[in-house]
Every structure is written in C-alpha cells, then in structure tokens.
Design a protein around this motif. Structure first.
Motif, PDB file in Angstrom:
ATOM      1  N   CYS A   1      30.367  41.485  40.713  1.00  0.00           N
ATOM      2  CA  CYS A   1      31.019  42.365  39.740  1.00  0.00           C
ATOM      3  C   CYS A   1      32.526  42.114  39.689  1.00  0.00           C
ATOM      4  O   CYS A   1      33.136  42.118  38.607  1.00  0.00           O
ATOM      5  N   LYS A   2      33.131  41.904  40.865  1.00  0.00           N
ATOM      6  CA  LYS A   2      34.567  41.628  40.899  1.00  0.00           C
ATOM      7  C   LYS A   2      34.880  40.312  40.192  1.00  0.00           C
ATOM      8  O   LYS A   2      35.884  40.194  39.491  1.00  0.00           O
ATOM      9  N   MET A   3      33.996  39.315  40.370  1.00  0.00           N
ATOM     10  CA  MET A   3      34.200  38.037  39.689  1.00  0.00           C
ATOM     11  C   MET A   3      34.178  38.232  38.180  1.00  0.00           C
ATOM     12  O   MET A   3      35.026  37.693  37.454  1.00  0.00           O
ATOM     13  N   GLU A   4      33.230  39.017  37.712  1.00  0.00           N
ATOM     14  CA  GLU A   4      33.118  39.255  36.272  1.00  0.00           C
ATOM     15  C   GLU A   4      34.360  39.960  35.730  1.00  0.00           C
ATOM     16  O   GLU A   4      34.772  39.723  34.595  1.00  0.00           O
ATOM     17  N   ASP A   5      34.959  40.836  36.554  1.00  0.00           N
ATOM     18  CA  ASP A   5      36.148  41.574  36.110  1.00  0.00           C
ATOM     19  C   ASP A   5      37.425  40.734  36.197  1.00  0.00           C
ATOM     20  O   ASP A   5      38.334  40.901  35.381  1.00  0.00           O
ATOM     21  N   GLU A   6      37.497  39.846  37.194  1.00  0.00           N
ATOM     22  CA  GLU A   6      38.751  39.159  37.495  1.00  0.00           C
ATOM     23  C   GLU A   6      38.846  37.740  36.950  1.00  0.00           C
ATOM     24  O   GLU A   6      39.945  37.212  36.772  1.00  0.00           O
ATOM     25  N   GLU A   7      37.710  37.110  36.679  1.00  0.00           N
ATOM     26  CA  GLU A   7      37.719  35.689  36.330  1.00  0.00           C
ATOM     27  C   GLU A   7      38.437  35.442  34.997  1.00  0.00           C
ATOM     28  O   GLU A   7      38.333  36.243  34.056  1.00  0.00           O
ATOM     29  N   ASP A   8      39.113  34.303  34.931  1.00  0.00           N
ATOM     30  CA  ASP A   8      39.802  33.887  33.705  1.00  0.00           C
ATOM     31  C   ASP A   8      38.787  33.812  32.563  1.00  0.00           C
ATOM     32  O   ASP A   8      37.777  33.115  32.652  1.00  0.00           O
ATOM     33  N   PRO A   9      39.067  34.503  31.451  1.00  0.00           N
ATOM     34  CA  PRO A   9      38.138  34.472  30.306  1.00  0.00           C
ATOM     35  C   PRO A   9      37.865  33.060  29.793  1.00  0.00           C
ATOM     36  O   PRO A   9      36.788  32.779  29.268  1.00  0.00           O
ATOM     37  N   LEU A  10      38.835  32.165  29.932  1.00  0.00           N
ATOM     38  CA  LEU A  10      38.639  30.792  29.478  1.00  0.00           C
ATOM     39  C   LEU A  10      37.572  30.082  30.314  1.00  0.00           C
ATOM     40  O   LEU A  10      36.781  29.287  29.784  1.00  0.00           O
ATOM     41  N   ILE A  11      37.559  30.374  31.618  1.00  0.00           N
ATOM     42  CA  ILE A  11      36.538  29.781  32.486  1.00  0.00           C
ATOM     43  C   ILE A  11      35.169  30.346  32.133  1.00  0.00           C
ATOM     44  O   ILE A  11      34.176  29.613  32.048  1.00  0.00           O
ATOM     45  N   LYS A  12      35.106  31.647  31.909  1.00  0.00           N
ATOM     46  CA  LYS A  12      33.840  32.266  31.500  1.00  0.00           C
ATOM     47  C   LYS A  12      33.307  31.623  30.226  1.00  0.00           C
ATOM     48  O   LYS A  12      32.115  31.305  30.122  1.00  0.00           O
ATOM     49  N   ALA A  13      34.213  31.436  29.271  1.00  0.00           N
ATOM     50  CA  ALA A  13      33.800  30.876  27.986  1.00  0.00           C
ATOM     51  C   ALA A  13      33.322  29.434  28.142  1.00  0.00           C
ATOM     52  O   ALA A  13      32.328  29.026  27.518  1.00  0.00           O
ATOM     53  N   GLU A  14      34.008  28.660  28.982  1.00  0.00           N
ATOM     54  CA  GLU A  14      33.590  27.269  29.179  1.00  0.00           C
ATOM     55  C   GLU A  14      32.219  27.195  29.846  1.00  0.00           C
ATOM     56  O   GLU A  14      31.377  26.377  29.460  1.00  0.00           O
TER      57      GLU A  14
END
Length: 498
Positions: free
Chosen positions: A336-349
């Motif tokens: 859950c913390k990863m989902e909240d903190e991770e760079d949105p650009l990394i999530k999108a990639e």
C-alpha cells in the motif's frame, strides 16, 4: 384428534422436514409435539438430531441428556451427546464419555478429536476434506488472546513466541452456507423460487433462524464489529446480522481458489477468526477454508506480543483499497505504501509494459521466439524499475502476463530466463499470503539450477523449498502429501542426497 394422533403427526411431519434438510421446520414440529408430552423419547431424540444438524449444540445436548436420564442406554442419544459435546468443544469430556459407556463406533473418533483439540491437525487431513461439506474436525486455539488494538478496535496477539508453520487457529463455522444450502433456503423460505439469492443472503437468514431457536447464541455474535458505534447500535436484529456478515464474514467465489483451496461458492461466519486484522502483504499468518473449517497458520516466526495479521484481500486484488476505504480502515503495508509513494511515471511505464505483453499474447506474431524475447525484456525492465526500492513488493511480477512470459521461456527451455523471473517472484511471495506460490517457485528454481549443474544453488533452493513447505503446511513430510508433490522432484532429491 387425540394426543396420540397429534404426536404421531408431529413426528411424521418433523421426520419429513428433517429428510428434506429443513431442520428449522423439523425442530419446530418436534417442539410442537413435545408441548403435549414433554418426555416423549422419540421426539426428544429426533429433535436432538435436528439441533445437531443446525449447529445448536447446547440444545442438542440438553435433549440427549434428557433422554439418557430416562434410558441410559439409548444408543442414538449416546451418540448424539458425544456429537453435541464435540460441537461445544468439550473434547476431553466427550472422550471420557465414550470410554465410560463403551461406544465402539465413536471411541477412535473421540480420541482423534481430543488430539486435534491440542493442535495435532495435519495439513494433509485438512486438504483432503470435501469442499462443500461440514466436518467433525476439532476446534483449536493456539497461544493467542483478543485485545484492544490502537486504531483498529480489537485484534488477536500472540501470548507466546509462535514458530513459522505453527497452527494458530482451527475453527468450525458459527454458520456457513454452500450452494445446496442456498437452494434449500429458497425452497423453504421464499415463495418466489426464481429470485436470485446471494450466499450472504441465505447466511443471514439462517443465522437469524438460529438465534430465534437459541437466543443464548446472541451473546458471542453481538460482540463482533458491526460498523457502528455502540451508541448507534441498531435494535433491528436483521440489520445487525447483515452488518456483522458484511464486516466479519468470509466468502468465496469460484475464482478465489488461492484462499478457498479450490472451494466453490460459500459464505460463512467464524467467531474467533473474525477478530483477525488485515495486511495486504505484511501478514504473518495465512488462512484457508476447508468446508466449514477455517485454519490459520503462521507463515513467519511471530514474537510474543505481536499482532496476528492475515490478508483479507491480497495485494494483487484490484480495487482492494477502495473496499478498505468503504469499510473505514487503511492497511499501511509495504504494498500500500508503494502504491501511495511510487513515482506516477514509473507506475505508468509498468502498466504500459504489462499492456504490451498482454497485447502480444492476444495477437501473437509468427515469430514467437522474437515475441518471447521482447516480452522477457519487458519483464526485466519491470524488475529494474522497482529493484532498488520495491524489489520485494513488486506486485506486477505476480500478474498473469508475467506468468505467461515465464511459461513461454520454459517451453523453449530458457533456463536462465526462468530463473530470473522465478527468483524475483519469490522475493515477493515468501512468508506471506502467497506462501503456497513460493513453494512451487522454490521447487522449480531447485530443478532449474540442477539442470545447469549448479550444485550449490540447487541445494540452496532445495532448502528454501523445505522452509516454504513448512511455512505453508507446518510439517515437511506431511506438506508433501498435502500438496501432492512428486517425491522424485529435484528439490526433494537434494534433501535425500545430502
């Protein structure tokens, strides 16, 4: 009509209802006859049987003992008294009773349930149980207690150090419904048989009926969380039951096979396990349901005083954060913390990489080796993007897309590629709710390293395989039986060769 005719009529109607599994009607019909002749042995004995099948063990015990006070050798009530004692978790008393009255058909079973009540319950026994059935497995409660947990209400903590693999809870359902029970409920209680009925609807109806027949059950049930403050508690018992099921019930549909061990649909309520709190990824215990039995086992060493946590929804379940929000709690685990903190650009990639893999699998090109190579490059990129900070919380590696890339590599005997994917998946899966997956990951890794003649790595992963089996099943040898693992697999051969 004279009283004899009425009694015979009540017995006949009650027996018919019993044969149809309409135990509530059977109980009420036998009770109607007993108002005329309270000491009628046949009606008392039959009602005891109906109570047992409805999970009303205190009332079943009372009826059985009433019969035995008049006829101490009444065979059916000797048997029903033992069954009622089991239902009330009085295993030592049941064992003493079978020895005293020499009940050969129950003596062995009474000894087994007594042993089970001390925690001696094999995983292979549990995993062999029929799914849509109620079982005579003893309740077990390990070294735990229910205590207030800041920010969570109540929870369960360890009162002693609990080693990995230890059985923590084995609990029989307070009430459970399977597919046939839903159909029975419609037949017995609804005029319109075409109405679509959820399993939780039937569960609520059966719990309501049980409370009407035995109001003493309310005391333990109404202690469970209802989603309301005490000052807001509803006087509407049906609403209260619905809320209790919504917040505490365990349910499964056919696609929830990891948690339910392949169970088809069910909805159930277990009292003690309802106090267990949630963590998507950082859970230190795992639960599984076998028929009406819910089992909780430690997947990590749990120090004294630590809270026992299970996963209501694993970290790969879409929309779980929204469900938690609707239920007024947050998780705070590493996923859950990863989902909240991770760079949105990394999530999108990462989302784009998974989409590209998915599209290539839906419409494969004629050059399959090239497609597999491109997809493997995408998996390597997913690993690299999260390796530094989120290597052991990389849920993207547990998606069907990555699993299919691994399968394609395996088909072309790309051992190094398989090892890369499996090792990174294992980082995420070991010692949490994915512990069963980690068993097979370690087993396959041991095999791959053996194929490469890397003896040190082969033995290392064989040892990890042994640890994972213990975490999942409590005992290595029994775990191999429970999980139906080929004794000739390389991970086991490494154990033997050593």
């Amino acid at each position: 009509m004279d009283s004899t005719s009425i009694l015979l009529g009540c017995k006949s109607v009650g027996n018919t209802a019993f044969a149809q599994r309409n135990y509530g009607k059977a109980i009420r019909t036998y009770t109607q006859g007993l108002t005329l002749l309270p000491s009628n042995i046949d009606l008392l004995s039959n009602r005891a049987a109906a109570y047992l099948n409805y999970g009303l063990y205190s009332l079943a015990l009372h009826d059985a003992e009433t019969v035995l006070s008049t006829d101490p050798t009444h065979e059916k009530c000797l048997y029903r008294k033992v069954k009622a004692l089991w239902g009330l978790s009085r295993y030592h008393k049941a064992h003493q009773f079978t020895e005293k009255f020499k009940i050969p058909s129950l003596a062995d079973k009474a000894a087994i349930t007594l042993s089970q009540s001390l925690g001696h319950i094999k995983a292979s026994t549990l995993m062999s149980l029929p799914h849509q059935a109620r079982h005579e497995i003893a309740d077990y409660r390990g070294p735990i207690e229910i205590v207030p947990i800041p920010g969570k209400g109540r929870g369960i903590v360890a009162t002693e150090n609990i080693p990995v693999g230890s059985l923590i809870i084995c609990s029989k359902a307070f009430c459970i419904v399977f597919d046939q029970d839903v159909q029975d409920f419609k037949n017995f209680h609804l005029r319109d048989k075409s109405v679509e009925l959820e399993h939780t609807d039937a569960l609520g109806g059966l719990i309501y009926d049980k409370l009407q027949l035995d109001p003493s059950l309310k005391s333990e049930l109404l202690k469970l969380y209802t989603g309301q403050q005490e000052s807001q508690s509803s006087d509407d018992i049906t609403l209260t039951i619905r809320n209790i099921i919504d917040y505490n019930g365990f349910t499964s549909k056919r696609d929830d096979s990891l948690i339910s061990m392949g169970n088809p649909n069910f909805a159930g309520l277990w009292i003690l396990p309802s106090y267990l709190n949630h963590s998507c990824l950082d859970n230190n215990a795992n639960y599984a349901v076998y028929g009406d039995i819910l089992v909780v086992r430690a997947v990590k060493n749990i120090p004294k005083g630590d809270e026992i946590l299970i996963s209501y929804w694993q970290a790969t379940v879409p929309g779980r954060r929204e469900v938690m929000k609707a239920r007024n709690f947050e998780c705070g685990c590493r996923a859950c913390k990863m989902e909240d903190e991770e760079d949105p650009l990394i999530k999108a990639e990462i989302a784009q990489l998974l989409q590209q893999i998915r599209e290539s699998l839906v419409s494969p090109s004629s050059d399959l080796p090239a497609t597999t190579n491109r997809n493997f490059d995408r998996v390597q990129r997913i690993v690299k993007l999260r390796k530094k900070k989120y290597g052991d919380t990389n849920m993207a590696l547990l998606t069907p897309e990555v699993e299919m890339v691994g399968a394609a590599l395996s088909e072309r005997h790309d051992t190094k590629g398989c090892i890369f994917i499996l090792e990174n998946m294992h980082k995420v899966c070991k010692n949490n709710g994915f512990v069963l997956s980690s068993v097979y990951q370690a087993m396959n890794l041991s095999s791959h390293w053996r194929q490469m003649n890397k003896v040190e790595e082969w033995i290392e992963w064989a040892e990890q395989f042994r640890k994972n089996v213990i975490a999942a099943c409590g005992d290595f040898d029994d775990g191999l039986i429970a999980l139906k693992i080929d004794p000739e697999c390389s991970a086991i051969q490494a154990q033997t060769d050593r």
